[in-house]
Design a protein around this motif. Structure first.
Motif, PDB file in Angstrom:
ATOM      1  N   PRO A  65       0.820  -1.219   0.000  1.00 48.56           N
ATOM      2  CA  PRO A  65       0.000   0.000   0.000  1.00 48.56           C
ATOM      3  C   PRO A  65       0.852   1.266   0.000  1.00 48.56           C
ATOM      4  O   PRO A  65       1.973   1.279   0.502  1.00 48.56           O
ATOM      5  CB  PRO A  65      -0.818  -0.134   1.281  1.00 48.56           C
ATOM      6  N   VAL A  66       0.286   2.303  -0.566  1.00 50.83           N
ATOM      7  CA  VAL A  66       0.927   3.621  -0.601  1.00 50.83           C
ATOM      8  C   VAL A  66       0.090   4.556   0.270  1.00 50.83           C
ATOM      9  O   VAL A  66      -1.106   4.733   0.029  1.00 50.83           O
ATOM     10  CB  VAL A  66       1.017   4.166  -2.038  1.00 50.83           C
ATOM     11  N   ARG A  67       0.705   5.145   1.269  1.00 47.23           N
ATOM     12  CA  ARG A  67       0.005   6.041   2.193  1.00 47.23           C
ATOM     13  C   ARG A  67       0.454   7.479   1.950  1.00 47.23           C
ATOM     14  O   ARG A  67       1.647   7.738   1.752  1.00 47.23           O
ATOM     15  CB  ARG A  67       0.270   5.638   3.643  1.00 47.23           C
ATOM     16  N   ALA A  68      -0.513   8.377   1.966  1.00 47.75           N
ATOM     17  CA  ALA A  68      -0.199   9.788   1.711  1.00 47.75           C
ATOM     18  C   ALA A  68      -1.279  10.660   2.330  1.00 47.75           C
ATOM     19  O   ALA A  68      -2.366  10.197   2.695  1.00 47.75           O
ATOM     20  CB  ALA A  68      -0.095  10.052   0.212  1.00 47.75           C
ATOM     21  N   SER A  69      -0.957  11.936   2.456  1.00 48.30           N
ATOM     22  CA  SER A  69      -1.890  12.941   2.963  1.00 48.30           C
ATOM     23  C   SER A  69      -2.112  13.993   1.887  1.00 48.30           C
ATOM     24  O   SER A  69      -1.223  14.267   1.075  1.00 48.30           O
ATOM     25  CB  SER A  69      -1.352  13.592   4.242  1.00 48.30           C
TER      26      SER A  69
END
Length: 377
Positions: A62-66
């Protein structure tokens, strides 16, 4: 003649012998104590531990970002010409209809220019009609007719340009939507192209724009599934899809912008009231998968960035061996860690009791079959 030793000298000699004897006894006792504790340390009880097998699977990292929430089509509305703002007919947050007048400039300066251009066009048209009649009677030359035609075309173009500028002095809603921000008040002098409103189309939907590092953006493509959470609505998760992936990094930042189309349709839940600019967190699941080794998170020890350690069971089944591993990512759903470098599939790692182990430590494996927990050494 031999003299007897003095009492003072005798006392000094006796004291020296006493000190020497005490030192010898002390060294002897300490040596005996050391010899006695060594066998005890070698015979320590094994640590009771539990094991888990290393599983090799192909998973999507998974790729997590804000990022921030925004309307898909957000437009900065302005006027083409400058002037004094006469009226403002809409406030922030108001819903508007297509073609609705939002603001207008004072036409005291633009109106006369349009009237002047219209009169010049009408005069040029009269001149052209007169020259055409004279040319038909062979009184006017062809050159005079061509000059009159050119004069009319120039005047007509000037009138159309002035009329266009007059229309652009009024700000109209381009479609049904909402005013996100109002940046003008009546009486202000605005320059050509100065934004007066931030407008979002009603049927464009909502998106979340996030910035991804280079190593993450190359794994994301359009259509990948994502989940979005908003700080304004804790505990709620909104499904999303990757709708756009930038082909160039943002200058001065080094990240590439990725747009996630948000699905705000609800099944029984109250429709959320969304505002442009809300803080959002996104988890993108790329379609690209990679082979990793999965172990329980509790098996990891002394993590430092991507590097950590695990304890595996030696071939004798009674000794713990420490091994360095490289962590690819942590799964927040099933409590497992994905290893890009590890002991290999099928290997059993120690989970319970790992905090009390050292390399070469004697262990006793505690298993929990259906009949109840048993231990073996």
């Amino acid at each position: 003649m031999v003299r007897a030793p003095s009492p003072t000298v005798s006392a000094a000699l006796l004291g020296g012998f006493a000190v020497l004897l005490t030192g010898l006894l002390s060294s002897g006792c300490s040596g005996s104590a050391s010899a006695a504790t060594t066998p005890a340390s070698s015979g320590e009880a094994p640590v009771r531990v539990r094991l888990a097998s290393v599983v090799t699977e192909e998973v999507a990292r998974p790729v997590r970002a804000s990022g921030t929430l925004a309307g898909k089509q957000e437009v900065r509305l302005s006027t083409k010409v400058g002037g004094v703002v006469q009226t403002v007919n809409s406030d922030e947050g108001r819903k508007v209809k297509r073609g609705q007048v939002l603001a207008a400039l004072d036409l005291s300066e633009i109106g006369p220019l349009v009237a002047q251009a219209r009169e010049a066009r009408e005069k040029a048209l009269r001149d052209l009609e007169r020259v055409k009649a004279l040319h038909a009677q062979q009184v006017a030359t062809l050159a005079q007719l061509q000059d009159a035609t050119t004069g009319y075309e120039v005047a007509d173009a000037a009138w159309r340009a002035a009329a266009f500028n007059q229309r652009q002095a009024t700000v109209l809603a381009p479609s049904d939507g909402r005013i996100l921000k109002r940046m003008v008040e009546p009486g202000e002098v605005v320059s050509p192209g100065q934004p007066l409103f931030l407008f979002a189309s009603a049927d464009s939907g909502w998106v979340v724009r996030v910035g991804l590092a280079d190593r993450d953006v190359v794994r994301v493509q359009e259509g990948d599934a994502a989940e979005v959470t908003l700080d304004a609505y804790p505990g709620r998760t909104f499904p999303a899809r990757v709708s756009e992936v930038a082909s160039a990094a943002t200058p001065g930042v080094g990240t590439a912008e990725v747009e996630l189309a948000l699905d705000v349709r609800t099944s029984g839940a109250e429709a959320p009231r969304l505002l442009s600019g809300l803080s959002a967190k996104a988890v993108v699941t790329p379609s690209q998968r990679q082979a990793v080794q999965l172990v329980p998170v509790e098996a990891l020890l002394e993590g430092d960035g991507e590097v950590a350690s695990v304890f595996t069971l030696d071939g004798d089944g009674r000794t713990a061996r420490r091994q360095r591993v490289r962590v690819a990512f942590l799964s927040g759903t099933d409590g497992r860690a994905a290893l890009s470098e590890g002991p290999g599939g099928g290997t059993r790692v120690i989970t319970d009791g790992v905090a009390f182990l050292r390399d070469g430590q004697a262990v006793a494996v505690v298993e929990a079959p259906s009949g109840g927990p048993t231990s073996r050494r």
